[in-house]
Scaffold this active site. Structure first.
Site, short mmCIF file in Angstrom:
data_model
loop_
_atom_site.label_atom_id
_atom_site.label_comp_id
_atom_site.label_asym_id
_atom_site.label_seq_id
_atom_site.Cartn_x
_atom_site.Cartn_y
_atom_site.Cartn_z
N TRP A 87 0.74 -1.31 0.05
CA TRP A 87 -0.08 -0.02 0.12
C TRP A 87 0.77 1.52 -0.06
O TRP A 87 0.64 2.24 -0.68
CB TRP A 87 -1.08 0.17 1.21
N LYS A 132 -12.90 -1.56 6.51
CA LYS A 132 -12.33 -2.48 7.43
C LYS A 132 -12.76 -2.41 8.95
O LYS A 132 -13.20 -3.11 9.42
CB LYS A 132 -10.83 -2.10 7.59
N ASP A 139 -1.29 6.57 6.13
CA ASP A 139 -2.47 5.87 5.82
C ASP A 139 -2.90 4.83 6.69
O ASP A 139 -2.12 3.82 7.09
CB ASP A 139 -2.14 5.07 4.35
#
Ligand code: PMP
Length: 360
Positions: free
Chosen positions: A103, A198, A174
């Protein structure tokens, strides 16, 4: 209804109580005669839902008063462009990245379309098995910001420290896949962002927490609906926000408060992660390749020593109601995501199956 445990990395399991409440309120929210989906985003009913969600999130993460909370759209990947557009001030300015997995890798690639990217540190050569020690980071003195991904959802790597950044260079994180799983000192960050799907709620909501002095620097090319200052000035209502997703997120925040908040969640998350890693480490039947101190509490990738048994493992898991354990296609193997809403009973059921499958 069958009882299952859902180990998906996202969209992921939500607290059953939240889904039950949403179901009960689906057709008629609090006697309004309307579903939340049918309400005007600027009407008093939805504004009350929005403001409660904002206040509860602020309380849960102890967000200081000089930070704005924005409920945006576009997910984590959009933020990879939206953040540089809003923070660099001048096209091509240098931004620092710490590359710890898939990511942060995607983030730095996208940022390079707007900024000059300096990879200050990378764990790629070690197969993304940890976080490079902060002493080794080669930061740029006047970088526009430093970007980190504090929990790598695919690689299963989680920061166990908050980096210190020199001068007034803002730290951007993030936190998509572990936000609200543990306390965080928001004041150490310039921007925190995360997709909701999530640990927060349904896909479609993107949470951004930003220090106020970082507003107002957007490049002219920035879409108005993605300009942090514009969004902040309109209380996330510059355009129609994902109203139903914000409502569900708000119910999750209330649920978290009833559980005792993020400190209580952290305790449970440590317990769940320890239980699962102990089963994976019991012998070499399974393997997790992340250095112990950087193992994620949320996303736990693992491999069977004998990969020819993968399909049998997944079929057996499914038969026991243990769902979505297949690893990300880029890395293979298995992955168990055990977010806040995964009860310890679910982790125990997985551990029992791991032991059974290994013939222990
Ligand atoms: N960052 C992280 C850490 C993620 O786990 C994900 C999604 N798995 C993303 C970014 C991308 O999010 P989205 O799909 O919402 O754009």
């Amino acid at each position: 209804m069958t009882n299952v445990y859902n180990f998906s990395a996202g969209p992921a399991v939500l607290p059953k109580e939240v889904l039950q409440q949403a179901a009960a309120e689906m057709l008629d929210w609090h006697g309004s005669g309307m579903s939340v989906m049918e309400m005007s985003h600027r009407g008093p009913e939805f504004m009350s839902i929005y403001r409660a969600a904002e206040a509860d999130l602020r309380e849960l993460l102890a967000v200081p008063a000089n930070y704005k909370i924005l409920f945006m759209q576009g997910g984590g990947l959009s933020q990879n462009a939206v953040v540089p557009m809003n923070l660099i001030g001048t096209p091509g300015r240098t931004v620092d990245f710490v590359h710890t997995g898939s990511w942060s890798g995607k983030s730095l690639k996208e940022a390079a379309r707007y900024a000059t990217v300096n990879v200050a540190a990378s764990s790629q050569a070690d197969g993304f098995s940890g976080v490079p020690a902060q002493e080794s980071w080669k930061l740029t003195k006047d970088a526009a910001y430093v970007h980190i991904c504090t929990n790598e959802t695919i690689d299963g790597v989680e920061y166990n420290f908050t980096p210190t950044v020199q001068g007034d260079v803002p730290l951007v994180a993030d936190m998509s896949s572990h936000i609200l799983s543990r306390p965080v000192d928001v004041s150490k960050y310039g921007v925190i962002f995360g997709g909701a799907q999530k640990n927060i709620g349904p896909a479609g909501v993107t949470v951004v927490i930003i220090r106020e002095d970082l507003l107002g620097k957007a490049l002219p090319i920035t879409p108005s609906a993605m300009n942090f200052q514009t969004v902040a000035e309109h209380e996330s209502m510059f355009n129609t926000p994902p109203t139903y997703g914000i409502y569900i997120a708000g119910l999750v925040f209330q649920w978290l408060k009833r559980q005792g908040g993020v400190a209580a969640m952290e305790k449970r998350n440590i317990e769940k992660a320890e239980l699962l890693y102990a089963a994976l480490d019991a012998d070499d039947f399974y393997q997790n390749r992340v250095a112990k101190e950087y193992r994620s509490r949320m996303n736990i990738p693992f491999y069977l020593r004998d990969e020819s048994k993968n399909e049998a493992f997944l079929a057996g898991a499914k038969a026991r109601g243990l769902l979505q354990l297949k690893g990300h296609k880029s890395v293979g193997g298995m992955r168990a995501s055990i977010y806040n809403a995964m009860p310890i009973e679910g982790v125990q059921a997985l551990v029992d199956y791991l032991n059974e499958f290994a013939g222990r």
